[in-house]
Design a protein around this motif. Structure first.
Motif: not given
Length: 185
Positions: A67-92
Motif C-alpha cells: 500500500d502507499a504506507e509501505g505495508r505489504w499485504f495479500f488481498q484476500n477477496g475484499p480483505q487486506r491481510v497485512y504480511v509480517e516480514l522477517e526480512s524484506t518484502p521479496l526473496v530473490w
C-alpha cells in the motif's frame, strides 16, 4: 490482482483489514499465524504453520502488493491481510536464465542495485522492491560481482525499511508499536 478479488472488493468495500495472521520468512516461505501463535510473540520468533498448499500459495503471491504506507499485504477477496516480514518484502532466487525471480514470480527489472549488510546478507533492489537474496543463491551473486554486473553497496539492515519504504510489522505499526519502518518520502 485476480478478477475474482476485484469483484469481491466491489461487492464488499468495507471489510476490516487483518493484521498478524500471515508471515513471510527470509527464505520466501509463507506462514499462517492463528490467535495462539500470535499470543506467543511476534513474527518470526513465533512463526505459526508453514503453508504447503501450492494453489493457496500461488493465489497469495498473485495478490501480494504494497500500500502507499509501505505495508505489504495479500488481498484476500475484499480483505487486506497485512504480511509480517522477517526480512524484506521479496526473496530473490536465481532462475535458470540467471535472472533473479522473487517468491511471487516478479523478475528483477533493469540492472538492479546490490546491497550487503553488516551481517553479510545480500539484497537486490529494483523498481519492484527490495528483496533478500536466498542464501542458496549467494554463489550466483558472487559470480555476477566477478563479472562486473553489480557493485555492492554497504548498508545497515536497520536502515533498509526506511530507505526502501517498507514496513516489517504492520501489526506492530497498527498497535502503535514503533518498528523503525517509516515509508520513504
Amino acid at each position: 490482482m485476480d478478477d475474482i478479488v476485484r469483484q469481491a472488493i466491489a461487492k464488499w468495500p468495507h471489510v476490516p483489514d487483518c493484521y498478524g495472521w500471515l508471515g513471510l520468512d527470509a527464505r520466501g516461505h509463507w506462514y499462517m499465524r492463528d490467535d495462539a501463535t500470535q499470543a506467543q510473540g511476534p513474527f518470526p520468533q513465533s512463526r505459526g504453520s508453514r503453508l504447503q498448499h501450492d494453489k493457496l500459495i500461488e493465489f497469495i503471491q498473485r495478490n501480494y502488493e504494497a500500500d502507499a504506507e509501505g505495508r505489504w499485504f495479500f488481498q484476500n477477496g475484499p480483505q487486506r491481510v497485512y504480511v509480517e516480514l522477517e526480512s524484506t518484502p521479496l526473496v530473490w532466487r536465481f532462475g535458470a536464465d540467471g535472472v533473479p525471480v522473487a517468491q511471487n514470480g516478479t523478475r528483477l527489472t533493469g540492472q538492479g542495485q546490490c546491497l550487503v549488510d553488516e551481517n553479510g546478507y545480500v539484497y537486490l533492489a529494483c523498481s519492484a522492491g527490495l528483496g533478500l537474496v536466498h542464501t542458496l543463491d549467494v554463489p550466483q551473486v558472487a559470480d555476477a560481482l566477478e563479472q562486473g554486473r553489480w557493485t555492492p553497496e554497504s548498508v545497515q539492515s536497520s536502515d533498509l525499511p526506511g530507505r526502501y519504504g517498507f514496513v516489517r510489522s504492520p501489526a506492530q505499526q497498527a498497535a502503535g508499536t514503533p518498528n523503525g519502518a517509516p515509508p520513504k518520502a
